[in-house]
Every structure is written in structure tokens, then in C-alpha cells.
Design a protein around this motif. Structure first.
Motif, PDB file in Angstrom:
ATOM      1  N   ALA A  99       0.836  -1.197   0.000  1.00  0.00           N
ATOM      2  CA  ALA A  99       0.000   0.000   0.000  1.00  0.00           C
ATOM      3  C   ALA A  99       0.871   1.248   0.000  1.00  0.00           C
ATOM      4  N   LEU A 100       0.372   2.266  -0.689  1.00  0.00           N
ATOM      5  CA  LEU A 100       1.105   3.523  -0.769  1.00  0.00           C
ATOM      6  C   LEU A 100       0.987   4.281   0.551  1.00  0.00           C
ATOM      7  N   VAL A 101       2.115   4.749   1.050  1.00  0.00           N
ATOM      8  CA  VAL A 101       2.133   5.527   2.284  1.00  0.00           C
ATOM      9  C   VAL A 101       2.075   7.003   1.919  1.00  0.00           C
ATOM     10  N   LEU A 102       1.032   7.687   2.350  1.00  0.00           N
ATOM     11  CA  LEU A 102       0.875   9.108   2.052  1.00  0.00           C
ATOM     12  C   LEU A 102       1.807   9.942   2.932  1.00  0.00           C
ATOM     13  N   PRO A 103       2.162  11.149   2.487  1.00  0.00           N
ATOM     14  CA  PRO A 103       2.939  12.053   3.339  1.00  0.00           C
ATOM     15  C   PRO A 103       2.183  12.362   4.621  1.00  0.00           C
ATOM     16  N   THR A 104       2.901  12.708   5.658  1.00  0.00           N
ATOM     17  CA  THR A 104       2.256  13.062   6.921  1.00  0.00           C
ATOM     18  C   THR A 104       1.363  14.280   6.735  1.00  0.00           C
ATOM     19  N   LEU A 105       0.485  14.476   7.685  1.00  0.00           N
ATOM     20  CA  LEU A 105      -0.434  15.621   7.596  1.00  0.00           C
ATOM     21  C   LEU A 105       0.307  16.948   7.561  1.00  0.00           C
ATOM     22  N   THR A 106       1.365  17.079   8.377  1.00  0.00           N
ATOM     23  CA  THR A 106       2.124  18.341   8.381  1.00  0.00           C
ATOM     24  C   THR A 106       2.897  18.521   7.082  1.00  0.00           C
ATOM     25  N   ALA A 107       3.492  17.416   6.554  1.00  0.00           N
ATOM     26  CA  ALA A 107       4.218  17.518   5.286  1.00  0.00           C
ATOM     27  C   ALA A 107       3.266  17.873   4.149  1.00  0.00           C
TER      28      ALA A 107
ATOM     29  N   PRO B 204      -9.970   9.239  -8.986  1.00  0.00           N
ATOM     30  CA  PRO B 204     -10.263   9.313 -10.431  1.00  0.00           C
ATOM     31  C   PRO B 204     -10.031   7.978 -11.110  1.00  0.00           C
ATOM     32  N   GLN B 205     -10.549   7.848 -12.333  1.00  0.00           N
ATOM     33  CA  GLN B 205     -10.330   6.647 -13.103  1.00  0.00           C
ATOM     34  C   GLN B 205      -8.848   6.520 -13.451  1.00  0.00           C
ATOM     35  N   SER B 206      -8.364   5.320 -13.464  1.00  0.00           N
ATOM     36  CA  SER B 206      -6.948   5.093 -13.756  1.00  0.00           C
ATOM     37  C   SER B 206      -6.624   5.513 -15.182  1.00  0.00           C
ATOM     38  N   ASN B 207      -5.486   6.140 -15.329  1.00  0.00           N
ATOM     39  CA  ASN B 207      -5.015   6.602 -16.630  1.00  0.00           C
ATOM     40  C   ASN B 207      -3.536   6.271 -16.728  1.00  0.00           C
ATOM     41  N   PRO B 208      -3.150   5.399 -17.660  1.00  0.00           N
ATOM     42  CA  PRO B 208      -1.730   5.019 -17.742  1.00  0.00           C
ATOM     43  C   PRO B 208      -0.812   6.175 -18.117  1.00  0.00           C
ATOM     44  N   LYS B 209      -1.371   7.230 -18.674  1.00  0.00           N
ATOM     45  CA  LYS B 209      -0.547   8.377 -19.063  1.00  0.00           C
ATOM     46  C   LYS B 209      -0.230   9.296 -17.877  1.00  0.00           C
ATOM     47  N   ILE B 210      -0.918   9.091 -16.755  1.00  0.00           N
ATOM     48  CA  ILE B 210      -0.718   9.932 -15.576  1.00  0.00           C
ATOM     49  C   ILE B 210       0.070   9.129 -14.540  1.00  0.00           C
ATOM     50  N   HIS B 211       1.198   9.676 -14.135  1.00  0.00           N
ATOM     51  CA  HIS B 211       2.039   9.002 -13.154  1.00  0.00           C
ATOM     52  C   HIS B 211       1.987   9.772 -11.834  1.00  0.00           C
ATOM     53  N   GLY B 212       2.231   9.077 -10.730  1.00  0.00           N
ATOM     54  CA  GLY B 212       2.198   9.693  -9.422  1.00  0.00           C
ATOM     55  C   GLY B 212       1.104   9.089  -8.566  1.00  0.00           C
ATOM     56  N   TYR B 213       1.025   9.551  -7.334  1.00  0.00           N
ATOM     57  CA  TYR B 213       0.036   8.993  -6.413  1.00  0.00           C
ATOM     58  C   TYR B 213      -1.149   9.945  -6.290  1.00  0.00           C
ATOM     59  N   PHE B 214      -2.269   9.381  -5.889  1.00  0.00           N
ATOM     60  CA  PHE B 214      -3.482  10.165  -5.690  1.00  0.00           C
ATOM     61  C   PHE B 214      -3.642  10.447  -4.197  1.00  0.00           C
ATOM     62  N   ASP B 215      -3.868  11.714  -3.859  1.00  0.00           N
ATOM     63  CA  ASP B 215      -4.055  12.112  -2.466  1.00  0.00           C
ATOM     64  C   ASP B 215      -5.457  12.703  -2.330  1.00  0.00           C
ATOM     65  N   PRO B 216      -6.354  12.017  -1.635  1.00  0.00           N
ATOM     66  CA  PRO B 216      -7.734  12.500  -1.537  1.00  0.00           C
ATOM     67  C   PRO B 216      -7.929  13.572  -0.471  1.00  0.00           C
ATOM     68  N   ARG B 217      -6.908  13.908   0.260  1.00  0.00           N
ATOM     69  CA  ARG B 217      -7.057  14.816   1.405  1.00  0.00           C
ATOM     70  C   ARG B 217      -7.170  16.272   0.970  1.00  0.00           C
ATOM     71  N   ARG B 218      -8.016  16.994   1.681  1.00  0.00           N
ATOM     72  CA  ARG B 218      -8.136  18.441   1.480  1.00  0.00           C
ATOM     73  C   ARG B 218      -8.467  19.090   2.836  1.00  0.00           C
ATOM     74  N   ILE B 219      -8.137  20.355   2.955  1.00  0.00           N
ATOM     75  CA  ILE B 219      -8.503  21.119   4.151  1.00  0.00           C
ATOM     76  C   ILE B 219      -9.960  21.546   4.021  1.00  0.00           C
ATOM     77  N   VAL B 220     -10.760  21.230   5.026  1.00  0.00           N
ATOM     78  CA  VAL B 220     -12.179  21.595   5.011  1.00  0.00           C
ATOM     79  C   VAL B 220     -12.464  22.780   5.928  1.00  0.00           C
ATOM     80  N   THR B 221     -11.620  22.998   6.913  1.00  0.00           N
ATOM     81  CA  THR B 221     -11.790  24.132   7.824  1.00  0.00           C
ATOM     82  C   THR B 221     -10.424  24.715   8.127  1.00  0.00           C
ATOM     83  N   VAL B 222     -10.333  26.032   8.068  1.00  0.00           N
ATOM     84  CA  VAL B 222      -9.073  26.710   8.377  1.00  0.00           C
ATOM     85  C   VAL B 222      -9.371  27.908   9.264  1.00  0.00           C
ATOM     86  N   ASN B 223      -8.547  28.063  10.291  1.00  0.00           N
ATOM     87  CA  ASN B 223      -8.603  29.224  11.179  1.00  0.00           C
ATOM     88  C   ASN B 223      -7.199  29.825  11.194  1.00  0.00           C
ATOM     89  N   GLN B 224      -7.064  31.007  10.614  1.00  0.00           N
ATOM     90  CA  GLN B 224      -5.746  31.596  10.426  1.00  0.00           C
ATOM     91  C   GLN B 224      -5.687  32.995  11.029  1.00  0.00           C
TER      92      GLN B 224
END
Length: 241
Positions: free
Chosen positions: A3-11, A131-151
Motif C-alpha cells: 500500500a502507498l504511504v501518504l505524506p504526513t499531515l504536516t508535510a 479518479p479513473q486510472s489513466n496510464p498516461k498519468i504518473h504519481g500517487y493520488f491524495d484525496p485529502r483536502r482542508i475543510v476548515t481553516v482558522n488563520q
């Protein structure tokens, strides 16, 4: 296959936020912004509720892609994460960063600079469908996004400093920390009363209208020889024994 290991949340957060602030073009900025923040985003910026579009415009003004800016240097000085129940796929992230932004405008021959200091706190979730697999696209898929931000952020313009080597620190009233150059320097009165050196020299009346000097004697080179009693000049004399 492992299984692919995603970068840490801070990274994940710090790298993508840096990509946003250092983007050189508006298109690159938009791509980096969409890669970090979810479409449905809750934002509180300096205590005010902002829409996603308003927050995007706020970050754009602090990035290299802004019309008046030409470059940004981002330094993450502190980071903290709290992973969710499913590990690194969701959780909480806190960052403290400083961004130095160079303007396209010059002050004393150098780009004007502004400094952004910010505390950035976010909630991250897996929001993007695979997304659907595409052999022309290389790299990993990261489904994570920020949903709430307090800055919380402060943006201040930095003054242009004249190098200390160009300032004589021994001069009275001049310090090494000169901002945009010192003001006019008024010199103390000199011994002759002037601020820029002695005034005109006044000569005595005799020196203004000199007369030819007359030496005693008839020769043009001065007085004739002195005559000593008992001696003559020009003839050899014999004395009696």
C-alpha cells in the motif's frame, strides 16, 4: 503490491501551502490552491468569516503571483499534527510560518519587502473521489483536502535600510540604524563664524595698497660695503714698521 504511504499531515499541509505562496503565475496559484483546500471550505481569517473566494484572494495578495510581487520565501518555524482515527488520512494540523515577499517596485535600487507572520490551523479530511486510472498519468493520488481553516496573520512592510558601512557612526546625531537615509545635517559654527568653513579674509590697508620698498645705499642690490677704519677697498697699502 504494498500500500502507498501518504505524506504526513504536516508535510502535506506545509508543502502545498508553500506551493501556493511561491507560485509565479495566477494559473499555478489556482492549481495549488485547489490541491490543498476543499471546494466546500469554512474559513475564519483574523476573526472574520470569509468565503472560499475571499480567502483565495487574500492568499493571492500575499503570494508571488500577485500583480505587485515578484517572489516569496516561506519558512515554516513550527508544526503540530493530531492524526484522526484512520491515521494520516485525516486529522488536525497547526503551522506557524513566516513569508518574506519581494515587491516588483524598487526603493533605493532594491525591491521593497513585506513580511507575513501567521498561525495556521486546519482540519483535514478525505474529500476527493479517486479518479479513473489513466496510464498516461504518473504519481500517487491524495484525496485529502482542508475543510476548515482558522488563520491569524499580520502583514507589515519592511523599511529599506542603508548599509551601516556607508554611515559614519562617529558623527554626532547619526546612528547605524538609518531608515531611508538621515535628514539634513547642520554643522556647528566654525571658529570664524561660518557653517561651511571660514569666511572671506580681510587684509590690512597697507597690504591692499603696497608701495615699493627702498633700501639704503646707491646700488640696486642693497647697501654698499661697510667701511672699516684703517682699511681701504681696491688698493693694496703698505704700513710702516
Amino acid at each position: 503490491m504494498s500500500a502507498l504511504v501518504l505524506p504526513t499531515l504536516t508535510a502535506f499541509t506545509s508543502s502545498r501551502l508553500t506551493a501556493i505562496l511561491t507560485a509565479k503565475t495566477h494559473a499555478n496559484f489556482t492549481t495549488a490552491f485547489d490541491a490543498l483546500f476543499a471546494r466546500n471550505l469554512n474559513v475564519v481569517y483574523n476573526g472574520k468569516q470569509l468565503s472560499r473566494e475571499q480567502y483565495q484572494a487574500q492568499l493571492l495578495s500575499q503570494s508571488s503571483a500577485a500583480v505587485a510581487e515578484q517572489g516569496a520565501n516561506v519558512t515554516v518555524q513550527g508544526q503540530l499534527e493530531v492524526p484522526g482515527d484512520k491515521g494520516q488520512i485525516s486529522g488536525l494540523v497547526g503551522l506557524f510560518y513566516t513569508s518574506l515577499v519581494d515587491s516588483r517596485f524598487l526603493v533605493l535600487g532594491a525591491p521593497a519587502e513585506s513580511k507575513v507572520v501567521s498561525s495556521f490551523n486546519a482540519i483535514i479530511e478525505a474529500t476527493e473521489p479517486r479518479p479513473q486510472s489513466n496510464p498516461k498519468i504518473h504519481g500517487y493520488f491524495d484525496p485529502r483536502r482542508i475543510v476548515t481553516v482558522n488563520q491569524i496573520a499580520t502583514d507589515q512592510a519592511l523599511h529599506v535600510n542603508i548599509p551601516a558601512a556607508s554611515v559614519n557612526s562617529s558623527s554626532p546625531g547619526i546612528t547605524e540604524n538609518v531608515v531611508l537615509g538621515p535628514g539634513p545635517v547642520r554643522l556647528p559654527p566654525g571658529p570664524f563664524g561660518g557653517h561651511w568653513g571660514p569666511g572671506p579674509v580681510h587684509l590690512n590697508p597697507l597690504e591692499n595698497h603696497p608701495h615699493p620698498e627702498t633700501f639704503p645705499g646707491d646700488g640696486e642690490f642693497g647697501a654698499p660695503p661697510v667701511l672699516i677704519p684703517g682699511e681701504t677697498i681696491g688698493e693694496e697699502t703698505k704700513t710702516k714698521a
